[in-house]
Design a protein around this motif. Sequence first.
Motif, PDB file in Angstrom:
ATOM      1  N   ARG A 127      56.336   0.239  23.043  1.00  0.00           N
ATOM      2  CA  ARG A 127      57.737   0.354  23.095  1.00  0.00           C
ATOM      3  C   ARG A 127      58.705  -0.574  23.952  1.00  0.00           C
ATOM      4  O   ARG A 127      58.117  -1.124  24.855  1.00  0.00           O
ATOM      5  CB  ARG A 127      58.319   1.760  23.541  1.00  0.00           C
ATOM      6  CG  ARG A 127      57.940   2.846  22.439  1.00  0.00           C
ATOM      7  CD  ARG A 127      58.179   4.262  23.361  1.00  0.00           C
ATOM      8  NE  ARG A 127      57.846   5.314  22.493  1.00  0.00           N
ATOM      9  CZ  ARG A 127      58.742   6.005  21.606  1.00  0.00           C
ATOM     10  NH1 ARG A 127      60.092   5.683  21.624  1.00  0.00           N
ATOM     11  NH2 ARG A 127      58.455   7.332  20.972  1.00  0.00           N
ATOM     12  N   ARG A 131      64.763   0.761  19.715  1.00  0.00           N
ATOM     13  CA  ARG A 131      63.932   1.596  18.676  1.00  0.00           C
ATOM     14  C   ARG A 131      63.546   0.588  17.547  1.00  0.00           C
ATOM     15  O   ARG A 131      64.032  -0.334  17.303  1.00  0.00           O
ATOM     16  CB  ARG A 131      65.066   2.381  17.877  1.00  0.00           C
ATOM     17  CG  ARG A 131      64.201   3.286  16.986  1.00  0.00           C
ATOM     18  CD  ARG A 131      63.439   4.349  17.401  1.00  0.00           C
ATOM     19  NE  ARG A 131      64.271   5.417  18.252  1.00  0.00           N
ATOM     20  CZ  ARG A 131      64.847   6.609  17.648  1.00  0.00           C
ATOM     21  NH1 ARG A 131      64.413   6.767  16.594  1.00  0.00           N
ATOM     22  NH2 ARG A 131      65.344   7.474  18.472  1.00  0.00           N
ATOM     23  N   ASN A 155      62.359   5.001  10.251  1.00  0.00           N
ATOM     24  CA  ASN A 155      63.286   5.674  10.668  1.00  0.00           C
ATOM     25  C   ASN A 155      63.994   6.556   9.528  1.00  0.00           C
ATOM     26  O   ASN A 155      64.628   5.850   8.679  1.00  0.00           O
ATOM     27  CB  ASN A 155      64.693   5.001  11.637  1.00  0.00           C
ATOM     28  CG  ASN A 155      63.821   4.326  12.684  1.00  0.00           C
ATOM     29  OD1 ASN A 155      63.681   5.105  13.814  1.00  0.00           O
ATOM     30  ND2 ASN A 155      63.834   3.155  12.819  1.00  0.00           N
ATOM     31  N   THR A 162      70.615   4.581  16.805  1.00  0.00           N
ATOM     32  CA  THR A 162      69.347   4.222  16.308  1.00  0.00           C
ATOM     33  C   THR A 162      69.779   3.035  15.107  1.00  0.00           C
ATOM     34  O   THR A 162      69.231   1.934  15.111  1.00  0.00           O
ATOM     35  CB  THR A 162      68.548   5.170  15.348  1.00  0.00           C
ATOM     36  OG1 THR A 162      68.100   6.110  16.491  1.00  0.00           O
ATOM     37  CG2 THR A 162      67.267   4.566  14.865  1.00  0.00           C
ATOM     38  N   ASP A 165      70.407  -0.229  16.822  1.00  0.00           N
ATOM     39  CA  ASP A 165      68.838  -1.044  16.969  1.00  0.00           C
ATOM     40  C   ASP A 165      68.401  -1.611  15.812  1.00  0.00           C
ATOM     41  O   ASP A 165      67.843  -2.584  15.610  1.00  0.00           O
ATOM     42  CB  ASP A 165      67.978   0.055  17.618  1.00  0.00           C
ATOM     43  CG  ASP A 165      68.472   0.247  19.231  1.00  0.00           C
ATOM     44  OD1 ASP A 165      69.298  -0.364  19.687  1.00  0.00           O
ATOM     45  OD2 ASP A 165      67.534   1.201  19.695  1.00  0.00           O
TER      46      ASP A 165
END
Length: 318
Positions: A127, A131, A155, A162, A165
């Motif tokens: 990570r 995201r 996703n 999110t 990102d």
Amino acid sequence: MTTQSSANGDDGARLELLIKQAAMAQPLITAVVQPTDSRCLSGAIEAADRGLIKPILIGSEARIREAAEDGGVALGRFDIMPCGSDEEASAQAVHLVRAGRAHALMKGAVHTDVFMKPVVATAGGLRTARRMSHVFVLDTPAYPRLLLITDAAINIAPDLETKRDIVQNAIDLARAIGIDPPRVAIVCAVETVTPKLPSTCEAAALCKMADRQQIVGGVLDGPLAFDNAVSPIAAEAKHIVSSVAGRADVVVVPDLEAGNMLAKQTEYLAGAHLAGVVVGARVPIMLTSRADSALARLTSCAVAVLYRRWQLAQAAIA
């Protein structure tokens, strides 16, 4: 080298340009997880032969050698790291990256959930502050340039944070492959902001985030319907004045289902060639499928090479 040339896209010519461009760089040391299917293994070997990657083959040695025999490929010059289970092989690949012994990951004959589990682990994973998301790079004769579609694989129902990102990841990848600055269309069912469709409100918010430098490196517009995102005629008919409408480089979809169906429709109904990588992690990740064509596998490797080179260049600047 630009990838937005007028090359005929019906044979994936624009993807071939990416492959040639990436082959000019150093091969990317890549941990290949369970290349125990002849197509997966052959794809990794061909990418090595083209100077794109230097694979480390991780998984069942007996099954890897069986796949090599089935595919008629020689393994003599490649490292094999024996691992029993898919879980063990996936974890070992992530360990190699964290130890600096590999600089990319490639999925072989292993389920995506198993492959990604150690990648996204909070402790010991890959990570970053951002995201992770998946980006398809699409070349179709129906469009005069490469088109990036995101997110169609990682996703499921992203919230606004999110999506920020997802957009930034796609912009970074577009710039890495020579589209700079990319024109980014936030697509919805309609091109007007409508509270009944929350995705349109989020599209407008993303554009304002770009205005406030919360998203950088690209030119955003949205909401746009898909037709007026990629068709100048449709954009003109709707009286949309925009530097993005009608000629988008990146299409950001509202959710995974929309993106997955859009990508596959272009592939199976419009003759598109697709490649893709996961970005937003420490290193690029190639989610290749056993159904992928040789061109798709090679281009996924090429995109990963170019993205990794861009990552390192940005780190050096910082």
